[in-house]
Design an enzyme around this catalytic site. Structure first.
Site, PDB file in Angstrom:
ATOM      1  N   TYR A  79       1.476  46.763  12.100  1.00 20.01           N
ATOM      2  CA  TYR A  79       0.714  47.820  12.760  1.00 20.01           C
ATOM      3  C   TYR A  79       1.108  49.182  12.182  1.00 20.01           C
ATOM      4  O   TYR A  79       2.284  49.405  11.858  1.00 20.01           O
ATOM      5  CB  TYR A  79       1.021  47.866  14.255  1.00 20.01           C
ATOM      6  CG  TYR A  79       0.215  46.947  15.143  1.00 20.01           C
ATOM      7  CD1 TYR A  79      -1.168  46.851  15.019  1.00 20.01           C
ATOM      8  CD2 TYR A  79       0.839  46.211  16.154  1.00 20.01           C
ATOM      9  CE1 TYR A  79      -1.904  46.036  15.865  1.00 20.01           C
ATOM     10  CE2 TYR A  79       0.105  45.394  17.007  1.00 20.01           C
ATOM     11  CZ  TYR A  79      -1.265  45.316  16.852  1.00 20.01           C
ATOM     12  OH  TYR A  79      -2.001  44.519  17.693  1.00 20.01           O
ATOM     13  N   GLU A 125       1.956  47.498  22.950  1.00 15.85           N
ATOM     14  CA  GLU A 125       2.897  47.989  23.964  1.00 15.85           C
ATOM     15  C   GLU A 125       3.553  49.286  23.492  1.00 15.85           C
ATOM     16  O   GLU A 125       4.671  49.609  23.878  1.00 15.85           O
ATOM     17  CB  GLU A 125       3.952  46.932  24.309  1.00 15.85           C
ATOM     18  CG  GLU A 125       3.433  45.763  25.102  1.00 15.85           C
ATOM     19  CD  GLU A 125       2.573  44.824  24.258  1.00 15.85           C
ATOM     20  OE1 GLU A 125       1.364  44.666  24.575  1.00 15.85           O
ATOM     21  OE2 GLU A 125       3.070  44.255  23.283  1.00 15.85           O
ATOM     22  N   ASN A 183      -8.611  46.901  17.044  1.00 14.21           N
ATOM     23  CA  ASN A 183      -7.643  45.916  17.516  1.00 14.21           C
ATOM     24  C   ASN A 183      -8.077  45.375  18.871  1.00 14.21           C
ATOM     25  O   ASN A 183      -8.116  46.123  19.848  1.00 14.21           O
ATOM     26  CB  ASN A 183      -6.259  46.558  17.650  1.00 14.21           C
ATOM     27  CG  ASN A 183      -5.186  45.555  18.048  1.00 14.21           C
ATOM     28  OD1 ASN A 183      -4.814  44.700  17.246  1.00 14.21           O
ATOM     29  ND2 ASN A 183      -4.711  45.638  19.270  1.00 14.21           N
ATOM     30  N   GLU A 184      -8.425  44.097  18.901  1.00  9.72           N
ATOM     31  CA  GLU A 184      -8.853  43.454  20.155  1.00  9.72           C
ATOM     32  C   GLU A 184      -9.869  44.325  20.895  1.00  9.72           C
ATOM     33  O   GLU A 184      -9.756  44.537  22.107  1.00  9.72           O
ATOM     34  CB  GLU A 184      -7.633  43.150  21.042  1.00  9.72           C
ATOM     35  CG  GLU A 184      -6.697  42.117  20.433  1.00  9.72           C
ATOM     36  CD  GLU A 184      -5.528  41.767  21.345  1.00  9.72           C
ATOM     37  OE1 GLU A 184      -5.052  42.661  22.075  1.00  9.72           O
ATOM     38  OE2 GLU A 184      -5.100  40.605  21.346  1.00  9.72           O
ATOM     39  N   GLU A 264      -2.645  36.349  16.296  1.00  7.63           N
ATOM     40  CA  GLU A 264      -1.493  36.616  17.159  1.00  7.63           C
ATOM     41  C   GLU A 264      -1.144  35.343  17.915  1.00  7.63           C
ATOM     42  O   GLU A 264      -1.690  35.068  18.976  1.00  7.63           O
ATOM     43  CB  GLU A 264      -1.780  37.749  18.164  1.00  7.63           C
ATOM     44  CG  GLU A 264      -1.884  39.133  17.553  1.00  7.63           C
ATOM     45  CD  GLU A 264      -1.973  40.222  18.622  1.00  7.63           C
ATOM     46  OE1 GLU A 264      -1.846  39.920  19.826  1.00  7.63           O
ATOM     47  OE2 GLU A 264      -2.196  41.392  18.240  1.00  7.63           O
ATOM     48  N   TYR A 331      11.092  40.740  22.861  1.00  6.96           N
ATOM     49  CA  TYR A 331       9.905  39.876  22.895  1.00  6.96           C
ATOM     50  C   TYR A 331      10.242  38.378  22.897  1.00  6.96           C
ATOM     51  O   TYR A 331       9.359  37.546  22.750  1.00  6.96           O
ATOM     52  CB  TYR A 331       8.976  40.196  21.710  1.00  6.96           C
ATOM     53  CG  TYR A 331       7.509  40.035  22.021  1.00  6.96           C
ATOM     54  CD1 TYR A 331       6.806  41.038  22.672  1.00  6.96           C
ATOM     55  CD2 TYR A 331       6.815  38.886  21.666  1.00  6.96           C
ATOM     56  CE1 TYR A 331       5.448  40.896  22.966  1.00  6.96           C
ATOM     57  CE2 TYR A 331       5.468  38.726  21.957  1.00  6.96           C
ATOM     58  CZ  TYR A 331       4.797  39.747  22.607  1.00  6.96           C
ATOM     59  OH  TYR A 331       3.454  39.606  22.895  1.00  6.96           O
TER      60      TYR A 331
END
Length: 628
Positions: A79, A125, A183-184, A264, A331
């Site tokens: 990203y 996030e 993105n999404e 993902e 994560y």
């Protein structure tokens, strides 16, 4: 006499196309007939992992990339957070920890291809999903849409970023094999195809016609309908709770031919403050990865290493209420927050061995850790000391962006309009505390208010008493329809029957004060006894000859922020959890010079011993547990 020269020239001209083809033989494309990617003409399946350079110190980039390569990955997914590089409008920063091209070069040297995700929105996030907070200075802006102001800013940003990225495309000699657009987007309410078309045109303008452009969306029809666009290859994302066959059938409905791609595949999950620590079972991850790879699918594991939300870069969610993401972005990934290989990594490597040759050689070890013990702190500042603050404005424009402070805390000051001898409710009638307010009268802390959950508290005092409210920005919403997340006091407060007005607003640029050494013990207020409410403490970790990773634990402290040698480690909030320690990378420390430690405690420090306070470092994120 001229014939040999003429013959040579003609022969050279004939060879030029062959030389050009040899130089430009690098290609990465989609084979729609055989449902695969092709790299230099040969079928190719990528096995990738997500890594965020913005969450890892530059000094550790090479170590993390090498560990990913030695696991058997042939690609990484990256990203690019817009707000990390253009925090102030028109000021672009690609130096130091923001040197994206240096990171790409390290990946290239390591033997890793790159799947680039430049947004402009990234979610991740990350604070405001990577969008710069200065966009909110246009009060009616519709983010992630064909809004004129938004498109103008996006076009300028991509003119800078994508121009830098073009030489790094695989066909141009670099290692970027594909680039994600947005993105999404299907999860966002706007569903604005004109916006997606504009981005598509921008990407083609700056990157050319040959690079693969793709989209990624969640595993629902609505998300795939709104997130996909003709000319952009449609991929899907899902985790271990999903039926693989059903998910790829959905991808096939939107992309009938071409490779199966899970962009993902979730190896873990995020934590909010107050959550139970999230984890995803290693056996499920490895089993499902093997099943997808055996189908010929290309897979990116999100995350492979999560890293840390240093400073103020954590995002937040807002479903039924505002929930801030913790500092650690561990994560539960195959590489820990500190970049250490886990059992999950070893299990994933065992799966990958069945599909491609694993590089020969040992896995690089965990970085060394050290428990430096206790650091003694002195109270050095309270917030009524004027040197720390700079008055900006007064009036009703109460949010952060109007005062040109995008992160951290702000001080709002007014006076009590009348005598309030009995406890009187101070109310935020329109839920206008964004996100957490620390209230004092004449320098005496009275309590706190919190967005969505604590909108009333009682106050007493005399007419003319100074009312101070320090408002903490706990990270802007990074997902969903609430990403226009203004911070500060978003409307006036009511005390009993009185609307409080005539605010003076002061940005608290604590980071600059820390970096300049203004908040070191001995400057002002050293040895003062602490009370409740926001205060700053400082101390020194003596040099030990080592600069190894460590984890700092603040026993008895409540909520705040920690700096080491001027670097903001992020937020601590052990009482709410689940995170109990803050990661301190070794490169932030000096082995030979005193290390300056600064703590901003917002609520309540522990009881002092001889006017001193303690924090302690450990060699593990969970004290008492040894890391392998």
């Amino acid at each position: 006499e001229m014939k040999p020269l003429i013959t040579f020239v003609l022969l050279s001209l004939c060879l030029l196309p062959i030389i050009f083809v040899l130089v430009n033989s690098r290609s990465f494309s989609i084979d729609y007939k055989n449902n695969c990617f092709r790299k230099d003409g040969k079928p190719f399946q990528y096995i990738s992992g997500s890594i965020h350079y913005s969450r890892i110190p530059r000094e550790y980039w090479k170590d993390r990339l090498l560990k990913m390569y030695m696991t058997g990955l042939n690609a990484i997914q990256v990203y690019v957070p817009w707000n990390f590089h253009e925090t102030l409008q028109g000021v672009f920063n690609f130096a130091g920890d923001r040197d994206l091209e240096y990171f790409l070069n390290l990946a290239n040297q390591t033997g890793l291809l790159v799947i680039l995700r430049p947004g402009p929105y990234i979610c991740a996030e990350w604070e405001m999903g990577g969008l710069p907070a200065w966009l909110l200075q246009k009060p009616n802006i519709i983010l992630r849409s064909a809004d004129t102001e938004y498109l103008k800013a996006t076009s300028v940003w991509f003119g800078v970023l994508l121009t830098k990225m073009r030489p790094w495309l695989y066909q141009n000699g670099g290692n970027i094999i594909s680039v994600q657009v947005e993105n999404e987007y299907g999860s966002y309410f706007a569903c604005d195809y004109n916006y997606m078309r504009h981005l598509h045109n921008l990407f083609r303008l700056f990157l050319g016609e040959d690079v693969i452009l793709f989209t990624t969306d969640g595993n629902t029809d609505k998300e795939m309908i709104c997130g996909t666009l003709e000319g952009l290859y449609a991929t899907i994302d899902f985790g271990t709770d999903t039926n693989i066959t059903a998910a790829f059938i959905r991808q096939r409905r939107f992309e009938p031919k071409g490779p199966l791609v899970n962009s993902e595949f979730y190896t873990g999950w995020l934590d909010h403050w107050g959550d139970k620590h999230a984890s995803v079972d290693t056996v499920k991850v490895s089993k499902m990865l093997g099943e997808m790879l055996s189908m010929g699918a290309s897979v990116n594991m999100y995350m492979f290493e999560g890293g840390t939300n240093f400073g103020y870069w954590n995002g937040a969610d807002h479903d039924t209420r505002f929930r801030s993401v913790v500092t650690s972005y561990d994560y539960n990934a195959p590489l820990s927050e500190a970049g250490d290989p886990t059992d999950k990594l070893l299990a994933i490597r065992d799966v990958i061995k069945n599909f491609r040759d694993i590089p020969v050689g040992p896995m690089p070890p965990a970085t060394p850790k050290f428990a430096y013990g206790f650091v003694t702190l002195q109270k050095v500042w309270t917030f009524h000391i004027a040197k720390l603050i700079c008055k900006i404005s007064s009036g009703l424009s109460l949010c952060y962006v109007n005062c040109v402070q995008y992160y951290g805390s702000m001080l709002y000051r007014t006076t009590l309009p009348r005598n309030v001898p009995e406890p009187t409710p101070l109310i935020s009638p329109l839920n206008g505390i964004h996100d957490r307010a620390y209230v004092s009268v004449n320098g005496v802390y009275k309590g706190l208010m919190e967005r969505d959950t604590a909108l009333v508290m009682n106050v007493t005092g005399q007419q003319g008493d100074q009312l101070d409210i320090i408002v903490e920005n706990m990270g802007r919403v990074n997902f969903g329809s609430y990403i226009n997340d203004n911070k500060g006091l978003l409307g006036n407060l009511i005390l009993g029957n009185d609307v409080l007005t005539d605010w003076s607003i002061y940005p608290l640029d604590i980071d600059t004060a820390v970096a300049n050494g203004w908040l070191q013990a001995g400057h002002s207020g050293s040895g003062m006894e602490a009370g409740d409410g926001p205060m700053i403490y400082s101390g020194t970790l003596k040099p030990t000859g080592l600069a190894w990773d460590t984890f700092v634990k603040l026993n008895g402290w409540t909520k705040g922020q920690v700096w080491v040698n001027g670097v903001n480690l992020g937020r601590y909030w052990p009482q709410r959890g689940p995170q109990q320690t803050l990661y301190v990378p070794g490169p932030f420390l000096s082995a030979t010079q005193p290390n300056n430690i600064t703590v901003l405690e917002l609520e309540r420090a522990p009881i002092s011993v001889n006017h001193s306070w303690l924090i302690k470092s450990f060699a593990s994120p969970i004290p008492g547990i040894k890391l392998s």
